[in-house]
Design a protein around this motif. Structure first.
Motif, PDB file in Angstrom:
ATOM      1  N   GLU A   1       0.840  -1.215   0.000  1.00  0.00           N
ATOM      2  CA  GLU A   1       0.000   0.000   0.000  1.00  0.00           C
ATOM      3  C   GLU A   1       0.865   1.250   0.000  1.00  0.00           C
ATOM      4  N   LEU A   2       1.866   1.258   0.889  1.00  0.00           N
ATOM      5  CA  LEU A   2       2.768   2.409   0.959  1.00  0.00           C
ATOM      6  C   LEU A   2       3.493   2.602  -0.365  1.00  0.00           C
ATOM      7  N   ALA A   3       3.957   1.524  -0.961  1.00  0.00           N
ATOM      8  CA  ALA A   3       4.654   1.617  -2.250  1.00  0.00           C
ATOM      9  C   ALA A   3       3.750   2.229  -3.314  1.00  0.00           C
ATOM     10  N   GLU A   4       2.480   1.860  -3.322  1.00  0.00           N
ATOM     11  CA  GLU A   4       1.530   2.437  -4.282  1.00  0.00           C
ATOM     12  C   GLU A   4       1.338   3.933  -4.027  1.00  0.00           C
ATOM     13  N   GLU A   5       1.235   4.309  -2.750  1.00  0.00           N
ATOM     14  CA  GLU A   5       1.057   5.721  -2.412  1.00  0.00           C
ATOM     15  C   GLU A   5       2.285   6.529  -2.812  1.00  0.00           C
TER      16      GLU A   5
ATOM     17  N   MET B   1       5.122  14.904   7.035  1.00  0.00           N
ATOM     18  CA  MET B   1       4.696  16.301   6.932  1.00  0.00           C
ATOM     19  C   MET B   1       4.068  16.683   5.590  1.00  0.00           C
ATOM     20  N   GLN B   2       4.558  16.112   4.505  1.00  0.00           N
ATOM     21  CA  GLN B   2       4.152  16.585   3.183  1.00  0.00           C
ATOM     22  C   GLN B   2       3.104  15.716   2.492  1.00  0.00           C
ATOM     23  N   GLY B   3       3.191  14.440   2.710  1.00  0.00           N
ATOM     24  CA  GLY B   3       2.348  13.531   1.948  1.00  0.00           C
ATOM     25  C   GLY B   3       1.007  13.265   2.600  1.00  0.00           C
ATOM     26  N   ASN B   4       0.118  12.677   1.821  1.00  0.00           N
ATOM     27  CA  ASN B   4      -1.188  12.232   2.307  1.00  0.00           C
ATOM     28  C   ASN B   4      -1.166  10.715   2.398  1.00  0.00           C
ATOM     29  N   TYR B   5      -0.363  10.212   3.291  1.00  0.00           N
ATOM     30  CA  TYR B   5      -0.185   8.771   3.403  1.00  0.00           C
ATOM     31  C   TYR B   5      -1.130   8.196   4.448  1.00  0.00           C
TER      32      TYR B   5
END
Length: 73
Positions: free
Chosen positions: A22-26, A49-53
């Motif tokens: 999932e993280l790799a896809e994001e 801080m920056q991503g919408n993970y």
């Protein structure tokens, strides 16, 4: 020893049926992801801080640990 960025490693985790996949896809979908970066702290700060993970930081920690092992071979 390999000389690849974390992004390049993360692409190898795409398609997994777990949180690391999932993280790799994001990461793949994030056009602003620092694709040449290797440093844990810079990547960790970016994801926090920056991503919408949607996955927890422990998943990133685990995937990064896998990355460091992968670099050795």
């Amino acid at each position: 020893m390999k000389d690849h960025s974390f992004y390049q490693f993360a692409l190898t985790a795409r398609g997994r049926k777990d949180e690391k996949g999932e993280l790799a896809e994001e990461i793949f979908d994030d056009l602003s992801f620092p694709r040449q970066e290797k440093d844990f702290h810079i990547l960790s700060d970016y994801i926090e801080m920056q991503g919408n993970y949607t996955v927890s930081m422990s998943v990133f920690d685990s995937l990064y640990e896998e990355y460091t092992e992968w670099l050795k071979f």
